[in-house]
Design an enzyme around this catalytic site. Structure first.
Site, short mmCIF file in Angstrom:
data_model
loop_
_atom_site.label_atom_id
_atom_site.label_comp_id
_atom_site.label_asym_id
_atom_site.label_seq_id
_atom_site.Cartn_x
_atom_site.Cartn_y
_atom_site.Cartn_z
N HIS A 178 75.34 28.67 42.10
CA HIS A 178 73.96 29.16 42.58
C HIS A 178 73.83 30.52 43.80
O HIS A 178 73.16 31.15 43.48
CB HIS A 178 73.75 27.65 43.37
CG HIS A 178 72.56 26.81 42.84
ND1 HIS A 178 72.40 25.29 44.11
CD2 HIS A 178 72.50 26.94 40.94
CE1 HIS A 178 72.40 25.01 42.73
NE2 HIS A 178 71.97 26.02 41.41
N ARG A 312 63.90 32.45 26.00
CA ARG A 312 64.82 31.26 25.85
C ARG A 312 64.15 29.97 25.57
O ARG A 312 64.20 29.61 27.10
CB ARG A 312 65.87 31.72 25.99
CG ARG A 312 67.43 30.89 25.34
CD ARG A 312 68.54 31.44 25.89
NE ARG A 312 68.94 30.85 27.43
CZ ARG A 312 69.88 31.46 27.79
NH1 ARG A 312 70.39 32.18 27.36
NH2 ARG A 312 70.06 31.11 29.27
N GLU A 411 75.87 33.38 20.31
CA GLU A 411 76.81 32.24 21.39
C GLU A 411 78.19 31.42 20.52
O GLU A 411 79.28 31.52 21.69
CB GLU A 411 76.06 31.41 22.51
CG GLU A 411 74.93 32.57 22.89
CD GLU A 411 73.99 31.15 24.55
OE1 GLU A 411 74.04 31.30 24.66
OE2 GLU A 411 73.08 30.60 23.16
N ARG A 445 84.56 30.64 30.64
CA ARG A 445 83.58 31.75 31.39
C ARG A 445 83.11 31.46 33.42
O ARG A 445 83.32 32.30 33.89
CB ARG A 445 82.03 31.52 31.27
CG ARG A 445 80.99 30.80 31.28
CD ARG A 445 79.95 31.17 30.32
NE ARG A 445 79.18 31.33 31.17
CZ ARG A 445 77.44 31.24 30.93
NH1 ARG A 445 77.24 31.02 29.43
NH2 ARG A 445 77.04 31.76 31.13
N CYS A 482 72.21 40.18 25.73
CA CYS A 482 72.02 40.18 26.56
C CYS A 482 73.24 39.40 27.89
O CYS A 482 72.81 38.95 28.97
CB CYS A 482 70.97 38.58 26.73
SG CYS A 482 71.30 37.70 25.30
#
Ligand code: PEP
Ligand code: MG
Length: 560
Positions: A178, A312, A411, A445, A482
């Site tokens: 966040h 998306r 992905e 990630r 992207c």
């Protein structure tokens, strides 16, 4: 994100002693007052954030304001004062930690994510009790500092003011947390995952946060200062004097709110290459309905009148929890029911979203993109849901976009390896390097410790990108990137050299990416693209990228 410089300032914490029985009611009152003060601050913060960063970010603080009055947090703290003689500070800190730990242990991602909010509220109340009120990182006006901390809560980031804070450097933190989302929405330069060494830097050390590359430059030399300072533009940049490009590439914006779409348009993005629709509904407990979604997509369209918007479909699950997701608890959420997998298991969710999109701008072409596609069957099933959605809209008497382009995110390595098969059935590809890197390198990630592995500079990742581009070329399909790699000035020319036709980046990076591409010829980029496909290590890729960035540039006056 823009770059910034300043001296370094560290944050701090503290504790309080025990309380005699006679003083306990008074201590309880002190805690109640601090909780109420926190709730009011958070409600105000939600209100202010709404204007600065949009309703989706504001919702985080509306929820936190509720937590500050939640008996599940408040009662144990008051009891700890009454029965154990704990001070208000210790009582709320322990209660918040316990409540957060309980939520973190629940087999539901929504609750796990709320744990961070409870901790955030606990720290805020503690800050009030200690007399550290608002603007804890204020510096003298006109002399902004770079704020260094182990990690920061979203509400702290939301209160930072550009006049005091030139940038944020965190030892920990993850790009999808966040805090990072809020920083991005506010245009605050941010460098994450810098490790413990950051906290050893002396207060006042001369540093620059290069938000574009997410790095911290310590004791920068004159050239570095100049290079970074040249990015010192208003938060999202402006389209004025954008460098023209001679390369066949479109630079678009990534967005997760109407505000970010507006920022992208202002920054000169030629469209929205990735609208993360799940961020529009962050923190929601019920799935957004048809009317609400349609109205929101209309606002998004209106905010980007002169370029396409690639929507998306909801990519919840994994590290993006949503309580309306009904999938069972998972041992490995990143490998679990997320993206299109969820949409196909809850087709009603996907159909409602697709209907809202189809109905939102019938006079414009609609670009829909599916996240986390692994197999051709998933694509075909999702297309069937799209067709069903169009039928449902039409039978309700509503017009829908007549031109619908369906694309997939690349992905997952399986999708990259099968790109030649997918290319026959999709209108476009968009490579999500954030996840493609994670799944190719088997490196989380969100782990700052694995940043060396989880990078698009790894030759294995670039080979997949190159393969996708070759497959797409055979069918004349555009290929976007992207993920964050597209925003790297070192990586962007390499991607173009590999055959990427669209780069979609945060509004704050549009200018830097165009600058990185300006004056380069396609031949030079292709030569570098071919070289990275032969590279054996990420260091070799880095060298090729750096050499390319130092190539003499033509001063171009025409182009896109
Ligand atoms: C990606 O994976 O690169 C991507 C753009 O999607 P997200 O970061 O939202 O997972
Ligand atoms: Mg992704």
């Amino acid at each position: 994100m823009r770059a910034s410089a300043g001296g370094l300032a560290h944050g701090s914490n503290g504790t309080r002693p025990r309380i005699e029985p006679a003083d306990r009611p008074g201590e309880q009152d002190r805690l109640r007052a601090a909780l109420e003060c926190a709730a009011e601050q958070l409600a105000r913060l939600a209100h202010e954030t709404q204007a600065r960063a949009g309703a989706e970010i504001a919702a985080i603080f509306e929820a936190q304001a509720m937590f500050a009055r939640d008996p599940a947090l408040v009662e144990p703290a008051l009891t700890a004062i009454a029965e154990e003689g704990r001070g208000a500070l210790e009582a709320i800190s322990v209660a918040a930690a316990m409540h957060a730990d309980t939520l973190a242990g629940v087999d539901d991602e929504y609750f796990r994510a709320r744990a961070a909010d409870i901790r955030d509220v606990g720290k805020r109340v503690a800050g009030i009790l200690e007399g550290r009120l608002e603007l804890p990182f204020q510096t003298s006006a006109g002399n902004p500092a770079v704020l260094a901390s182990d990690d920061l809560d979203a509400s702290v980031v939301a209160e930072l003011r550009r006049e005091f804070v030139a940038g944020v450097a965190l030892a920990g933190g993850t790009p999808s947390g966040h805090a990072a989302i809020v920083a991005r929405a506010l245009g605050i330069p941010l460098a994450l995952g810098l490790g413990e060494a950051l906290l050893l830097l002396p207060e006042g050390a001369e540093v620059i946060v290069d938000g574009t590359l997410g790095r911290l430059l310590v004791a920068p030399d004159a050239a570095e200062r100049l290079a970074i300072a040249s990015d010192g533009v208003p938060p999202a940049g402006s389209a004025l004097d954008l460098p023209p490009l001679a390369l066949p590439v479109v630079v678009e914006g990534n967005a997760g709110s109407v505000h970010e779409v507006e920022q992208a348009a202002t920054a000169g993005a030629q469209g929205i290459g990735l609208l993360r629709t799940e961020l529009l509904f962050l923190g929601r407990t019920v799935a957004p309905g048809l009317d609400e979604q349609r109205a929101l997509y209309r606002r998004i369209c209106a905010a980007m009148p002169n370029g396409p918007v690639v929507y998306r479909t909801l990519d919840v699950g994994g590290d993006k929890p949503a309580s309306y997701r009904t999938a069972a608890a998972e041992a490995n959420p990143a490998l679990g029911v997320r993206g299109v997998r969820l949409g196909l298991r809850q087709p009603q969710l996907l159909e409602v979203q697709l209907r809202a999109l189809l109905e939102s701008a019938p006079d414009r072409p609609l670009h829909v993109m599916l996240p986390m596609v692994a197999t051709l069957e998933e694509l075909r099933q999702a297309r069937a849901v799209l067709e069903q959605a169009a039928r449902a809209s039409r039978s309700a008497g509503l017009s829908v976009s007549s031109e619908v382009r369906l694309g997939i995110m690349i992905e997952i390595p399986s999708a990259a390896l099968m790109a030649d098969i997918f290319a026959a059935e999709v209108d476009f590809f968009s490579i999500g390097t954030n996840d493609l890197v994670q799944y190719t390198m088997a490196a989380d990630r969100t782990s700052s410790e694995l940043a060396d592995l989880a990078t698009a500079f790894q030759p294995a990742v670039l080979r997949l990108v190159g393969g996708v581009c070759r497959a797409a070329e055979q069918y004349g399909r555009p290929v976007a990137v992207c993920g964050e790699a597209a925003a790297s000035p070192l990586m962007a020319p390499l991607l173009v050299g590999l055959g990427v036709t669209h780069l979609s980046v945060a509004a704050q990076s549009v200018r830097a990416v165009r600058q990185a591409l300006a004056g380069l010829s396609l031949d030079v980029c292709r030569e570098a693209g071919a070289a990275v496909l032969r590279a054996q290590t990420s260091a070799a890729v880095q060298e090729i990228a750096e050499a390319l960035s130092l190539r003499p540039r033509a001063s171009s006056t025409s182009g896109s």
